[in-house]
Design a protein around this motif. Structure first.
Motif: not given
Length: 312
Positions: A239-246, A275-280
């Motif tokens: 996400v930080t690197n703005k990867d298009p595949e995310i 963007d999907v960034v994760g969860g608990q």
């Protein structure tokens, strides 16, 4: 275009990633929620075996990964474009979308070295760990018949559940669904004591050109304990690197949720800015339960009944 994608899978990839494979197909039933009364969800899972190596993967994940691999080879993984035009996302020849799966990962085994790896995709990246627990089966003298095979009973405590396996001594393959292996014959039936997970062998077929799943050179190696954290870390890096595949990864999950497939379940994560960034983490094996972002408008589907209840 969509109908041609599947045909192109067999045309675009070099022969090096294909191999002659024996595929053992299982009907897999899962109870997604032990608190609320819901129906068992059914999907097919595959155990692909060649020589002393095997791959456990769900039919839905295999189809999705194959299609994504074709799109990646064609440079068409533009998540922003796909989110604007969902019709561009590939479907099956009958027009249906690919079902959600309880198994958002694949498992590889090397039966010679007795190593088991669980690998999960995060966009174009992979995170994996090697199983570090032994399979301590107790083999019973009890026998039965199933699908014209004589089968024998074995039990084991694993991941917080007591499992009962029925293996076929006449099939000289020491393997089975999920992470399970180590019996003197192929596991044809497998069920936990709560009846939440059931694997039942349907049939065997030979696949001359099976699509293989391997660990990539840039995969993040993790451990059972740190697996969820490392997945979130890799996703945040992308996400930080703005990867298009995310972006594509987010669209892929949203597309499946909105299709209302099989009740909706699997590895769902918080959505932020598309963007999907994760969860608990729910448990270590790959299913995470988390709420959707407020006012996101997205439906959140949660599997509250993971296959491993304990990370021990």
């Amino acid at each position: 275009m969509n109908k041609l994608i599947i045909l192109m899978i067999f045309l675009l990839f070099p022969a090096s990633i294909f191999c002659q494979t024996e595929r053992y197909i299982y009907q897999t039933e899962v109870n997604p929620d032990t608190i609320n009364l819901v129906n068992m969800k059914v999907e097919k899972t595959f155990l692909d075996i060649k020589a002393d190596k095997s791959l456990f993967i769900s039919e839905s994940k295999l189809l999705r990964d194959s299609l994504i691999a074709v799109l990646r080879s064609q440079g068409k993984l533009d998540g922003k474009k796909l989110k604007k035009d969902k019709s561009e996302f590939p479907k099956l020849p009958d027009g249906k979308s690919i079902q959600l799966t309880f198994f958002e990962y694949h498992i590889t085994k090397d039966l010679e070295t007795k190593s088991v790896d669980l690998i999960e995709n995060v966009g174009s990246r992979q995170v994996y760990y090697q199983e570090d627990r032994k399979m301590n089966w107790e083999i019973s003298t009890e026998t039965s018949d199933f699908n014209n095979y004589k089968i024998q009973k074995a039990t084991m405590n694993f991941g917080g559940r007591k499992w009962t396996a029925w293996f076929a001594p006449d099939i000289k393959i020491s393997d089975g669904p999920y992470k399970f292996f180590g019996l003197p014959g192929l596991i044809l039936k497998l069920e936990d004591d709560k009846g939440d997970y059931r694997f039942s062998f349907i049939k065997k077929i030979n696949i001359p050109n099976s699509f293989s799943e391997t660990i990539k050179p840039d995969a993040r190696k993790s451990t059972r304990i740190n697996f969820q954290g490392d997945k979130a870390s890799v996703r945040m890096e992308m996400v930080t690197n703005k990867d298009p595949e995310i972006n594509f990864d987010s669209f892929n999950r949203m597309n499946q949720r909105n299709s209302g497939m099989n009740g909706g379940f699997g590895n769902q994560n918080i959505m932020q800015n598309g963007d999907v960034v994760g969860g608990q983490p729910d448990v270590q094996m790959g299913n995470s339960s988390s709420p959707t972002t407020p006012n996101s408008g997205n439906v959140n589907f949660i599997n509250t009944n993971p296959i491993e209840l304990k990370n021990k």
